[in-house]
Design a protein around this motif. Structure first.
Motif, PDB file in Angstrom:
ATOM      1  N   VAL A  18     -15.198  -5.668   4.885  1.00 56.48           N
ATOM      2  CA  VAL A  18     -13.888  -6.293   5.084  1.00 56.48           C
ATOM      3  C   VAL A  18     -13.525  -7.158   3.886  1.00 56.48           C
ATOM      4  N   ARG A  19     -14.472  -7.958   3.427  1.00 53.91           N
ATOM      5  CA  ARG A  19     -14.224  -8.842   2.288  1.00 53.91           C
ATOM      6  C   ARG A  19     -13.882  -8.043   1.033  1.00 53.91           C
ATOM      7  N   ALA A  27      -4.860 -10.735   1.065  1.00 52.05           N
ATOM      8  CA  ALA A  27      -4.573  -9.331   1.329  1.00 52.05           C
ATOM      9  C   ALA A  27      -3.338  -9.180   2.210  1.00 52.05           C
ATOM     10  N   CYS A  28      -3.229  -9.993   3.238  1.00 54.87           N
ATOM     11  CA  CYS A  28      -2.088  -9.876   4.153  1.00 54.87           C
ATOM     12  C   CYS A  28      -0.786 -10.325   3.488  1.00 54.87           C
ATOM     13  N   TRP A  73       0.566  -9.376  11.338  1.00 61.80           N
ATOM     14  CA  TRP A  73      -0.888  -9.446  11.176  1.00 61.80           C
ATOM     15  C   TRP A  73      -1.418 -10.370  12.270  1.00 61.80           C
ATOM     16  N   ILE A 133      -7.347  -4.904  -2.030  1.00 66.56           N
ATOM     17  CA  ILE A 133      -5.910  -4.865  -1.708  1.00 66.56           C
ATOM     18  C   ILE A 133      -5.154  -5.891  -2.534  1.00 66.56           C
ATOM     19  N   TRP A 134      -5.681  -7.101  -2.599  1.00 65.15           N
ATOM     20  CA  TRP A 134      -5.046  -8.172  -3.383  1.00 65.15           C
ATOM     21  C   TRP A 134      -4.942  -7.795  -4.856  1.00 65.15           C
ATOM     22  N   THR A 170     -12.730  -4.952   0.855  1.00 62.32           N
ATOM     23  CA  THR A 170     -11.467  -4.234   1.042  1.00 62.32           C
ATOM     24  C   THR A 170     -10.280  -5.164   0.823  1.00 62.32           C
ATOM     25  N   CYS A 171     -10.350  -6.356   1.407  1.00 61.15           N
ATOM     26  CA  CYS A 171      -9.254  -7.316   1.248  1.00 61.15           C
ATOM     27  C   CYS A 171      -9.093  -7.724  -0.215  1.00 61.15           C
ATOM     28  N   VAL A 205      -8.769 -12.789   3.164  1.00 63.86           N
ATOM     29  CA  VAL A 205      -7.964 -12.080   4.171  1.00 63.86           C
ATOM     30  C   VAL A 205      -6.493 -12.472   4.044  1.00 63.86           C
TER      31      VAL A 205
END
Length: 275
Positions: A10-11, A213-214, A193, A17-18, A13-14, A210
């Motif tokens: 998760v870390r 990323a959002c 989100w 994305i950023w 991936t986020c 997180v």
């Protein structure tokens, strides 16, 4: 798959994305982009020379170990702060992520790169311009915020609520029309989100990844997959803020606020709805 492995995925991936989206959906605005943002506020909020609505959102987190009261905010829960400047399409223009929940918005803004860049004219903001239809002096381009921020020549906050005359009441009304866009942006962000609707069970440094990323995913959707008014009904009502003024208002900020207040009461600056 183990918990630590999932957390690592998760870390990572986020973070990816950023890094992938930041340059395209959260770039430093150019002078022309500032002018486009200002045109949006003129058309949709009837607030000229406005280049963004500023506010902070508390992102709920579980209490970090050995953190004392650093993350405990005035709303009585633990949080980190997302400070954001938003446009009239509910996109984030500039963000500051991860300050302690106990820190007032004004202090976060003053210490952030966003605040330092704005105060030192490093954001390529256009030069002051005469307000539409006015013959008065040029007005600087400004951001609008609530009572939690300190007044300056490029940051407008409301007049104190006690003893308002008609002119000051009208200025506060017009400012609130512009400031609602950042409140709506936060409402859309949280409802899209939904992890932000309850405390995030991560360490603060992972919460920040997180959020980043959002933020860029939010901007991507607002830019490429949404119409301007699609989510406008999602609105987070303004809350009672810490009204501590840091650094004083300064005479320049007072003069600029009076300039806008006079303009909003003039034939050139008024509009039918305010009557």
């Amino acid at each position: 798959m183990g918990t630590s492995t999932i957390a690592g995925v998760v870390r990572a991936t986020c973070a990816a994305i950023w890094l992938t989206l930041k340059a395209s959906v959260l770039p430093p605005p150019t002078r022309q982009q500032w002018l486009d943002i200002a045109q949006g506020f003129l058309e949709r909020a009837q607030f000229p020379n406005c280049i963004g609505a500023l506010d902070g959102k508390h992102i709920r987190v579980k209490k970090p170990p050995n953190s004392g009261s650093k993350y405990y905010n005035y709303k009585q829960f633990f949080s980190v702060v997302l400070l954001a400047l938003a446009d009239t399409n509910y996109r984030f223009i500039i963000v500051d992520i991860g300050s302690f929940g106990s820190t007032a918005d004004a202090r976060i803004f003053r210490a952030s790169r966003m605040g330092r860049w704005l105060q030192s004219n490093q954001l390529d903001v256009p030069q002051p311009a005469i307000l539409p239809g006015s013959t008065g002096p040029p007005a600087p381009y400004v951001v609008v915020g609530d009572e939690g921020f300190a007044l300056s020549n490029n940051l407008m906050r409301p007049f104190p609520r006690h003893g308002l005359d008609a002119k000051r009441h009208m200025f506060n009304y017009r400012l609130s029309r512009a400031r609602r866009f950042v409140e709506c942006a936060f409402g859309i962000f949280s409802h899209k989100w939904r992890a932000f609707l309850s405390p995030i069970q991560l360490a603060p440094q992972n919460v920040n990844v997180v959020i980043k990323a959002c933020v860029v995913l939010h901007n991507y959707i607002r830019t490429y997959e949404s119409t301007p008014d699609e989510d406008a009904q999602v609105y987070t009502p303004p809350s009672v803020r810490d009204t501590l003024l840091l650094g004083g208002t300064g005479s320049a900020g007072l003069r600029v606020r009076e300039l806008f207040a006079d303009y909003f009461m003039s034939p050139s600056g008024s509009f039918p709805l305010q009557q």
